[in-house]
Design a protein around this motif. Structure first.
Motif, mmCIF file in Angstrom:
data_model
loop_
_atom_site.group_PDB
_atom_site.id
_atom_site.type_symbol
_atom_site.label_atom_id
_atom_site.label_comp_id
_atom_site.label_asym_id
_atom_site.label_seq_id
_atom_site.Cartn_x
_atom_site.Cartn_y
_atom_site.Cartn_z
ATOM 1 N N ASP A 393 0.813 -1.220 0.000
ATOM 2 C CA ASP A 393 0.000 0.000 0.000
ATOM 3 C C ASP A 393 0.849 1.273 0.000
ATOM 4 O O ASP A 393 0.309 2.370 0.061
ATOM 5 N N ARG A 394 2.153 1.117 -0.060
ATOM 6 C CA ARG A 394 3.020 2.292 -0.188
ATOM 7 C C ARG A 394 4.134 1.987 -1.163
ATOM 8 O O ARG A 394 4.617 0.855 -1.209
ATOM 9 N N ALA A 395 4.518 2.968 -1.957
ATOM 10 C CA ALA A 395 5.595 2.755 -2.920
ATOM 11 C C ALA A 395 6.319 4.066 -3.177
ATOM 12 O O ALA A 395 5.756 5.149 -3.010
ATOM 13 N N GLU A 396 7.562 3.934 -3.562
ATOM 14 C CA GLU A 396 8.335 5.095 -4.017
ATOM 15 C C GLU A 396 8.925 4.711 -5.348
ATOM 16 O O GLU A 396 9.484 3.623 -5.485
ATOM 17 N N ILE A 397 8.777 5.581 -6.325
ATOM 18 C CA ILE A 397 9.344 5.281 -7.634
ATOM 19 C C ILE A 397 10.190 6.457 -8.093
ATOM 20 O O ILE A 397 9.990 7.598 -7.661
ATOM 21 N N SER A 398 11.153 6.174 -8.949
ATOM 22 C CA SER A 398 11.960 7.260 -9.516
ATOM 23 C C SER A 398 12.403 6.849 -10.917
ATOM 24 O O SER A 398 12.472 5.656 -11.236
ATOM 25 N N TRP A 399 12.667 7.835 -11.723
ATOM 26 C CA TRP A 399 13.009 7.590 -13.114
ATOM 27 C C TRP A 399 13.684 8.844 -13.667
ATOM 28 O O TRP A 399 13.312 9.955 -13.307
ATOM 29 N N THR A 400 14.678 8.639 -14.484
ATOM 30 C CA THR A 400 15.408 9.778 -15.044
ATOM 31 C C THR A 400 15.300 9.784 -16.559
ATOM 32 O O THR A 400 15.458 8.738 -17.191
ATOM 33 N N ASP A 401 15.007 10.957 -17.100
ATOM 34 C CA ASP A 401 14.934 11.129 -18.553
ATOM 35 C C ASP A 401 15.965 12.186 -18.964
ATOM 36 O O ASP A 401 16.468 12.927 -18.112
ATOM 37 N N ARG A 402 16.273 12.213 -20.255
ATOM 38 C CA ARG A 402 17.175 13.254 -20.770
ATOM 39 C C ARG A 402 16.492 13.917 -21.970
ATOM 40 O O ARG A 402 16.815 13.632 -23.120
ATOM 41 N N PRO A 403 15.493 14.765 -21.663
ATOM 42 C CA PRO A 403 14.692 15.316 -22.763
ATOM 43 C C PRO A 403 15.504 16.235 -23.668
ATOM 44 O O PRO A 403 16.427 16.914 -23.214
ATOM 45 N N THR A 404 15.145 16.213 -24.951
ATOM 46 C CA THR A 404 15.811 17.092 -25.921
ATOM 47 C C THR A 404 14.827 18.097 -26.518
ATOM 48 O O THR A 404 15.193 18.908 -27.353
ATOM 49 N N ALA A 405 13.533 17.991 -26.106
ATOM 50 C CA ALA A 405 12.528 18.928 -26.614
ATOM 51 C C ALA A 405 11.570 19.299 -25.476
ATOM 52 O O ALA A 405 11.481 18.581 -24.471
ATOM 53 N N ASP A 406 10.871 20.399 -25.647
ATOM 54 C CA ASP A 406 9.871 20.836 -24.661
ATOM 55 C C ASP A 406 8.810 19.750 -24.474
ATOM 56 O O ASP A 406 8.508 19.017 -25.410
ATOM 57 N N GLY A 407 8.221 19.685 -23.285
ATOM 58 C CA GLY A 407 7.157 18.700 -23.079
ATOM 59 C C GLY A 407 6.640 18.702 -21.658
ATOM 60 O O GLY A 407 6.866 19.662 -20.907
ATOM 61 N N TRP A 408 5.943 17.621 -21.309
ATOM 62 C CA TRP A 408 5.371 17.519 -19.964
ATOM 63 C C TRP A 408 5.436 16.077 -19.468
ATOM 64 O O TRP A 408 5.485 15.140 -20.273
ATOM 65 N N TYR A 409 5.429 15.951 -18.145
ATOM 66 C CA TYR A 409 5.490 14.648 -17.478
ATOM 67 C C TYR A 409 4.404 14.599 -16.413
ATOM 68 O O TYR A 409 4.276 15.539 -15.622
ATOM 69 N N ALA A 410 3.648 13.503 -16.376
ATOM 70 C CA ALA A 410 2.637 13.334 -15.321
ATOM 71 C C ALA A 410 2.701 11.902 -14.823
ATOM 72 O O ALA A 410 3.324 11.038 -15.454
ATOM 73 N N LEU A 411 2.075 11.654 -13.683
ATOM 74 C CA LEU A 411 2.076 10.313 -13.113
ATOM 75 C C LEU A 411 0.658 9.791 -12.969
ATOM 76 O O LEU A 411 -0.216 10.492 -12.450
ATOM 77 N N ALA A 412 0.431 8.559 -13.443
ATOM 78 C CA ALA A 412 -0.870 7.896 -13.273
ATOM 79 C C ALA A 412 -0.644 6.627 -12.470
ATOM 80 O O ALA A 412 0.402 5.987 -12.596
ATOM 81 N N VAL A 413 -1.624 6.252 -11.637
ATOM 82 C CA VAL A 413 -1.489 5.059 -10.796
ATOM 83 C C VAL A 413 -2.849 4.384 -10.672
ATOM 84 O O VAL A 413 -3.886 5.057 -10.705
ATOM 85 N N VAL A 414 -2.836 3.052 -10.561
ATOM 86 C CA VAL A 414 -4.086 2.319 -10.359
ATOM 87 C C VAL A 414 -3.878 1.277 -9.266
ATOM 88 O O VAL A 414 -2.784 0.710 -9.135
#
Ligand SMILES: [Zn+2]
Length: 433
Positions: A393-414
């Motif tokens: 019932d609890r979690a921690e996540i992490s992730w690294t990206d190296r974007p080269t263009a404008d954009g957006w990031y969001a998180l979804a969970v189920v």
């Protein structure tokens, strides 16, 4: 004495003699509800052996005291305060005997508070009182209903009327509950909630969406919300591409009532709009109309907003407008970037190829039974960029990206019971682009 009056008095006397109850053939059941020992607003759902259900809340002036009138026999009582978000519902089996009023106490335990742990405070931004032609909840009781849902800020959004504002606001004031006064502007072109409203926006066949938006802003609205925008009959997004369509609203309902196909289509459409650079804020709402029905429940879907200072209607709406928010049916999402220095709604400027570190804390509270997080996704520009299998019932996540263009990031969970949540985006701009 008139024969009928005599009969009526006799009937009332018989009922009183049987148990002092006001509903013939029933007994009074009084449930005292506390949260960690303190009286609290609560909802009680009683299910009898034949499957009939009755829903009761405490009176708004009397938190912690829920009265039911139940027929003799066995019943299951489900007692809730913020169920699925801050504490689990508790079930009790009871037997009601003729002539014997029953009293019992139920203590609920707070499992998690996004306000205390993270500074996230919730409201249900689409909810009706009996001032709506199709609503049943008395406006003053709408306060108790929303407090029982464990919401931090109250709201009222009746169809084309503010007639409920007076009783709703005065009951809320007595309880020290901050509330947003609004209205669901209900037209043939779409439905919009405007926050807050100091005066009514009236319906007219001649008004266009732009007329309504201008009138709402003149009546004090800082934010305008597109309600159930992909509803096949009342969805405002169906007007996209037509001259009447006005894109100057602020909020989009991605969850309206129980999660449905319309909500999934709204999310797809919102991803496109985010890709086009529209910074609409995603919100979750119940659109509840009836406190005595379980088809929808106040706060079933809701919006959590991150505050840096004190909770007021003004500070909450300002942070919501900035996009510091997630929509949820239960899972809690603390989504950040760059070691917590960037939050949903923020724009992070990077050089092309520079590391962009995303992280999220996820927490799930039981609703009726124990449940677990199942899966989370980091969404980048409308596509799944990374998927995470979750347990517990609890979690921690992490992730690294190296974007080269404008954009957006969001998180979804189920979660494993289908309950879900969605953050608002953190935006990225590549310098020199
Ligand atoms: Zn509507």
């Amino acid at each position: 004495m008139n024969k009928f009056i005599a009969l009526a008095i006799g009937a009332v006397a018989a009922v009183l003699a049987v148990g002092g109850s006001l509903v013939p053939g029933t007994e009074e059941v009084l449930v005292r509800v506390t949260l960690d020992g303190q009286p609290v607003d609560a909802m009680v759902v009683a299910t009898s052996a034949n499957g009939r259900t009755q829903i009761a809340y405490n009176e708004v002036r009397q938190p912690g005291l829920v009265r039911l009138a139940l027929a003799p026999g066995s019943h299951i009582l489900r007692v809730e305060h913020g169920a699925g978000f801050t504490s689990a519902a508790v079930e009790r089996g009871i037997t009601v005997y003729r002539g014997r009023p029953l009293e019992l106490s139920v203590n609920l335990t707070q499992v998690f508070s996004p306000a205390e742990s993270w500074g996230y405070y919730s409201a249900d931004l689409h909810i009706h009182s009996s001032a709506s032609w199709d609503g049943f909840t008395p406006p003053n009781q709408l306060v108790a209903v929303q407090l029982a849902a464990g919401l931090d800020v109250g709201c009222i959004t009746d169809h084309n009327t503010i007639a409920g504002h007076g009783p709703f606001a005065s009951a809320a004031r007595n309880r020290g509950f901050p509330v947003i006064l609004s209205e669901e502007i209900t037209s043939l072109d779409g439905h919009w909630n405007a926050f807050p409203l100091n005066s009514a926006v009236d319906y007219s066949l001649r008004k266009t969406p732009s007329d309504y938006f201008a009138e709402a802003r003149a009546a004090g609205a800082q934010l305008i919300q597109a309600c159930h925008p992909m509803h096949p009959l009342f969805g405002y997004f169906l007007l996209q591409g037509r001259p009447k369509y006005d894109d100057t609203f602020d909020l989009v309902e991605i969850y309206n009532g129980e999660y449905s196909r319309d909500d999934a289509r709204t999310i797809e459409r919102l991803y496109k709009l985010w890709n086009e650079g529209y910074r609409y804020v995603a919100v979750g709402v119940s659109d509840d109309h009836n406190w005595r029905a379980l088809t929808t429940q106040a706060g079933r879907a809701r919006t959590y907003v991150l505050l840096e200072g004190e909770l007021t209607v003004e500070s909450w709406l300002e942070a919501l407008g900035a996009g510091r928010a997630y929509a949820s049916y239960g899972p809690h999402v603390n989504f950040t970037a760059q070691a917590g220095s960037a939050l949903p709604g923020d724009t992070v400027t990077l050089t092309a190829g520079e590391a962009f570190e995303l992280a999220a804390e996820l927490v799930l509270v039981p609703r009726y039974d124990q449940r677990e997080l199942r899966r989370a996704w980091i969404i980048r520009n409308g596509e799944v960029a990374s998927e995470f299998e979750l347990v517990g019932d609890r979690a921690e996540i992490s992730w690294t990206d190296r974007p080269t263009a404008d954009g957006w990031y969001a998180l979804a969970v189920v979660a494993d019971d289908g309950d879900r949540a969605h953050s608002n985006p953190i935006w990225v701009e590549i310098s020199g682009e």
